[in-house]
Write a protein that holds these residues in place. Structure first.
Motif, mmCIF file in Angstrom:
data_model
loop_
_atom_site.group_PDB
_atom_site.id
_atom_site.type_symbol
_atom_site.label_atom_id
_atom_site.label_comp_id
_atom_site.label_asym_id
_atom_site.label_seq_id
_atom_site.Cartn_x
_atom_site.Cartn_y
_atom_site.Cartn_z
ATOM 1 N N CYS A 291 -8.887 -0.748 -0.717
ATOM 2 C CA CYS A 291 -9.014 0.226 0.365
ATOM 3 C C CYS A 291 -10.344 0.966 0.287
ATOM 4 C CB CYS A 291 -7.883 1.247 0.296
ATOM 5 S SG CYS A 291 -6.232 0.549 0.453
ATOM 6 N N LEU B 287 0.853 -1.189 0.000
ATOM 7 C CA LEU B 287 0.000 0.000 0.000
ATOM 8 C C LEU B 287 0.886 1.234 0.000
ATOM 9 C CD1 LEU B 287 -2.921 -0.717 2.529
ATOM 10 C CD2 LEU B 287 -2.988 -0.826 0.033
ATOM 11 N N ALA C 246 -8.554 -1.577 4.844
ATOM 12 C CA ALA C 246 -8.261 -2.279 3.594
ATOM 13 C C ALA C 246 -8.517 -3.762 3.805
ATOM 14 C CB ALA C 246 -6.815 -2.045 3.166
#
Length: 332
Positions: free
Chosen positions: A78, A19, A68
């Motif tokens: 997410c 991420l 997420a």
């Protein structure tokens, strides 16, 4: 769950960072330091998913908590909006570094509230991971940097990891940045220190010389002992800090008693993402789950992006294969 000490060895995933910052608003600056859970049938999903509650902020560095979810533990979808944001005066500069433990369908979220001058450990609860009830500051008088030269004065505490099972009829939480303390509770909401002495402290001349800090919620091992994964730091000669990750073992008969710990880190900054960022030279783990036959350790990379390291569950380092660099035990 199969868990033996030490957990690992862990290998950072080739897809890291999993991420990164996105958009132009609340998560456009940094995405890091996540809590992690394995949830079955989350919001009607078929089967198990890994759910992360991650810290994110824009360039203003006012942190929010996002959600997420993933079917494989690596590739995440997410939510567009945070699920937990600053709402109280002591949170005005951010709700930071979540850890989460599930007990009987209730999620217990510990987080650091920051008002621009002081960090205080707080607690919130939820039954759906989206709607949260705040329970205020935990251990409001504690300064977990007490006795550290140059540390903050007055109350300051971060990082609460709650063991998901009772020990001798009480709930346990390891707490602290600077040094680590043990707290206990009868109801998972109201907490008190077991002792005013730390259970784990920085060690001069080592990779934990500057501070130690609780990582994910502790793990109860197959032999009944408690494994605490933690973060540790040194100050660098050129300025700044370097954060790595360790493991310590505690005896549930006396959970303040350190039984053993790793002599060397099991995770440390090696890649460009881990060595360069908002705060460089940081691997900071807060999420740890066993999922689809593996351990997944979720961590912040230089306070900028989010990574995961993976280890087969149930194998461990094992007897004679203990690595001299990563798994030498030091009896307390």
């Amino acid at each position: 769950m199969t868990a033996t000490f030490p957990l690992g060895p862990f290998t950072p995933h080739a897809s890291n960072p999993i991420l990164s910052p996105r958009g132009t608003t609340w998560e456009s600056g940094s995405v890091y330091n996540p809590a992690a859970l394995v949830v079955d049938g989350f919001e009607g999903a078929d089967g198990q998913e890994v759910v992360l509650l991650y810290r994110a902020h824009a360039d203003d560095v006012v942190s929010h908590v996002g959600l997420a979810r993933s079917r494989d533990g690596v590739h995440f979808t997410c939510d567009p909006d945070p699920v937990f944001s600053p709402a109280e005066p002591h949170e005005v500069h951010g709700v930071e570094d979540p850890r989460v433990t599930e007990v009987d369908g209730t999620y217990y979220l510990t987080y650091s509230a920051y008002d621009g001058e002081r960090a205080l450990l707080c607690l919130a609860t939820s039954t759906d991971l989206r709607t949260w009830e705040r329970h205020g500051v935990v251990l409001p008088e504690l300064n977990s940097f007490a006795g550290h030269e140059g540390g903050p004065t007055g109350p300051w505490t971060k990082a609460g990891g709650i063991l998901p099972v009772q020990v001798d009829g009480r709930w346990l939480m390891y707490v602290g940045e600077g040094s680590i303390y043990l707290a206990e509770s009868d109801d998972l909401v109201h907490w008190r220190l077991v002792s005013d002495r730390p259970v784990l402290e920085p060690e001069p001349g080592t990779w934990s010389e500057f501070l130690v800090e609780v990582g994910p919620p502790p793990v109860l091992l197959d032999n009944g002992l408690i494994c605490l994964v933690y973060n540790a730091a040194v100050k660098l000669p050129e300025g700044g800090v370097r954060y790595v990750c360790g493991q310590a073992l505690f005896d549930p008969a006396d959970p303040t008693r350190l039984v053993a710990k790793l002599d060397q880190p099991w995770l440390e900054p090696r890649t460009a993402e881990e060595q360069h960022g908002l705060v460089s030279n940081v691997t900071f783990v807060e999420g740890l789950v066993q999922f689809q036959g593996s351990w997944f350790a979720y961590y912040g990379q230089s306070d900028s992006t989010l990574g995961v390291a993976v280890a087969p569950a149930g194998e461990g380092f094992g007897g004679s294969s203990l690595s001299a660099r990563t798994a030498v035990l030091s009896p307390a």
